[in-house]
Design a protein around this motif. Structure first.
Motif, PDB file in Angstrom:
ATOM      1  N   GLU A 159       0.841  -1.204   0.000  1.00 22.63           N
ATOM      2  CA  GLU A 159       0.000   0.000   0.000  1.00 22.63           C
ATOM      3  C   GLU A 159       0.877   1.255   0.000  1.00 22.63           C
ATOM      4  O   GLU A 159       0.654   2.178  -0.797  1.00 22.63           O
ATOM      5  CB  GLU A 159      -0.915  -0.007   1.226  1.00 22.63           C
ATOM      6  CG  GLU A 159      -1.741   1.249   1.398  1.00 22.63           C
ATOM      7  CD  GLU A 159      -2.500   1.267   2.722  1.00 22.63           C
ATOM      8  OE1 GLU A 159      -3.551   1.929   2.762  1.00 22.63           O
ATOM      9  OE2 GLU A 159      -2.043   0.632   3.697  1.00 22.63           O
TER      10      GLU A 159
ATOM     11  N   TYR B  24      -0.665   6.466  -6.438  1.00 24.58           N
ATOM     12  CA  TYR B  24      -2.000   5.867  -6.468  1.00 24.58           C
ATOM     13  C   TYR B  24      -2.633   5.958  -5.089  1.00 24.58           C
ATOM     14  O   TYR B  24      -1.991   5.669  -4.081  1.00 24.58           O
ATOM     15  CB  TYR B  24      -1.926   4.390  -6.900  1.00 24.58           C
ATOM     16  CG  TYR B  24      -1.617   4.215  -8.357  1.00 24.58           C
ATOM     17  CD1 TYR B  24      -2.643   4.077  -9.286  1.00 24.58           C
ATOM     18  CD2 TYR B  24      -0.304   4.199  -8.813  1.00 24.58           C
ATOM     19  CE1 TYR B  24      -2.366   3.918 -10.631  1.00 24.58           C
ATOM     20  CE2 TYR B  24      -0.015   4.045 -10.153  1.00 24.58           C
ATOM     21  CZ  TYR B  24      -1.045   3.909 -11.060  1.00 24.58           C
ATOM     22  OH  TYR B  24      -0.766   3.757 -12.393  1.00 24.58           O
ATOM     23  N   ASN B  25      -3.910   6.330  -5.055  1.00 19.25           N
ATOM     24  CA  ASN B  25      -4.672   6.329  -3.814  1.00 19.25           C
ATOM     25  C   ASN B  25      -5.011   4.868  -3.510  1.00 19.25           C
ATOM     26  O   ASN B  25      -5.729   4.222  -4.276  1.00 19.25           O
ATOM     27  CB  ASN B  25      -5.927   7.185  -3.967  1.00 19.25           C
ATOM     28  CG  ASN B  25      -6.716   7.287  -2.695  1.00 19.25           C
ATOM     29  OD1 ASN B  25      -6.207   6.987  -1.618  1.00 19.25           O
ATOM     30  ND2 ASN B  25      -7.964   7.687  -2.815  1.00 19.25           N
ATOM     31  N   THR B  26      -4.492   4.360  -2.415  1.00 19.37           N
ATOM     32  CA  THR B  26      -4.578   2.928  -2.123  1.00 19.37           C
ATOM     33  C   THR B  26      -5.098   2.681  -0.719  1.00 19.37           C
ATOM     34  O   THR B  26      -4.852   3.469   0.193  1.00 19.37           O
ATOM     35  CB  THR B  26      -3.178   2.285  -2.257  1.00 19.37           C
ATOM     36  OG1 THR B  26      -2.612   2.676  -3.505  1.00 19.37           O
ATOM     37  CG2 THR B  26      -3.252   0.784  -2.200  1.00 19.37           C
TER      38      THR B  26
ATOM     39  N   GLU C 180       1.212   4.084  -2.971  1.00 15.87           N
ATOM     40  CA  GLU C 180       0.988   5.499  -2.700  1.00 15.87           C
ATOM     41  C   GLU C 180       2.205   6.325  -3.114  1.00 15.87           C
ATOM     42  O   GLU C 180       2.061   7.448  -3.593  1.00 15.87           O
ATOM     43  CB  GLU C 180       0.632   5.713  -1.232  1.00 15.87           C
ATOM     44  CG  GLU C 180      -0.779   5.221  -0.922  1.00 15.87           C
ATOM     45  CD  GLU C 180      -1.170   5.322   0.541  1.00 15.87           C
ATOM     46  OE1 GLU C 180      -0.313   5.672   1.386  1.00 15.87           O
ATOM     47  OE2 GLU C 180      -2.343   5.044   0.832  1.00 15.87           O
ATOM     48  N   THR C 181       3.394   5.758  -2.970  1.00 12.28           N
ATOM     49  CA  THR C 181       4.609   6.427  -3.434  1.00 12.28           C
ATOM     50  C   THR C 181       4.578   6.596  -4.951  1.00 12.28           C
ATOM     51  O   THR C 181       5.077   7.591  -5.472  1.00 12.28           O
ATOM     52  CB  THR C 181       5.868   5.612  -3.016  1.00 12.28           C
ATOM     53  OG1 THR C 181       5.868   5.471  -1.605  1.00 12.28           O
ATOM     54  CG2 THR C 181       7.144   6.283  -3.457  1.00 12.28           C
TER      55      THR C 181
END
Length: 185
Positions: A55, A63-65, A59-60
């Protein structure tokens, strides 16, 4: 029969060592999994950790995860941009692959320090590449869901097992060179 065992002593030793270490580590891992059923981490600590690290990696990448426990099975749901794309199950945590790697290296062991350092470095590399594999697979599943079977069953296993094979070949060649240099000295 005895002559064959003597002739192939090193092969028999390799096979027995590999199988013994593999069995021992697999049983220890099964014990860990059975013990982790009562853990506060779902489904087990390592799988939970891999899911959360995947996750963070996603996010890095921008992407919204989100990671959520699966209601119907022992896994973590991986949600990318609000879309459920994958499950992180126990088999995704790379421990089984690391056990296979370690078993081979010990069966073909060199000096204790060199073997230990290689096992540590190789295990960290396998674990790290596995995190990237999960993240990239999730991005692929988010963008190309119709390629799910090819991505999950062919390409990404090929990456992780291919890397393990290369690590094994590097080890064998390195070990063989040490052995050859001792013979010629």
């Amino acid at each position: 029969m005895k002559a064959l065992l003597i002739k192939y002593k090193s092969v028999v030793k390799f096979i027995l060592t590999f199988l013994s270490v593999y069995l021992l580590l697999t049983l220890a891992y099964k014990f860990y999994l059975d013990f982790s059923l009562s853990s506060k981490y779902y489904p087990d600590y390592i799988t939970n950790l891999v899911a959360h690290q995947s996750e963070l990696l996603l996010e890095t990448f921008g992407y919204n995860t989100a990671i959520l426990p699966h209601d119907d099975e022992p896994s973590m749901k991986l949600i990318v941009e609000g879309k459920f794309v994958a499950r992180v199950v126990e088999g995704c945590n790379s421990i089984s692959v690391i056990i296979l790697f370690i078993s081979f290296i010990i069966a073909f062991a060199s000096k204790f320090k060199m073997t230990s350092l290689y096992i540590l470095a190789g295990s960290v590399l396998i674990y790290s590449v596995n995190l990237f594999r999960i993240a990239i697979l999730s991005i692929g599943l988010y963008n190309y869901p119709w390629r799910r079977d090819v991505l999950h069953t062919v390409i990404f296993p090929m990456i992780i097992y291919g890397m393990v094979f290369l690590l094994w070949m590097f080890w064998v060649n390195r070990f063989s060179k040490e052995k050859k240099s001792k013979i010629h000295a």
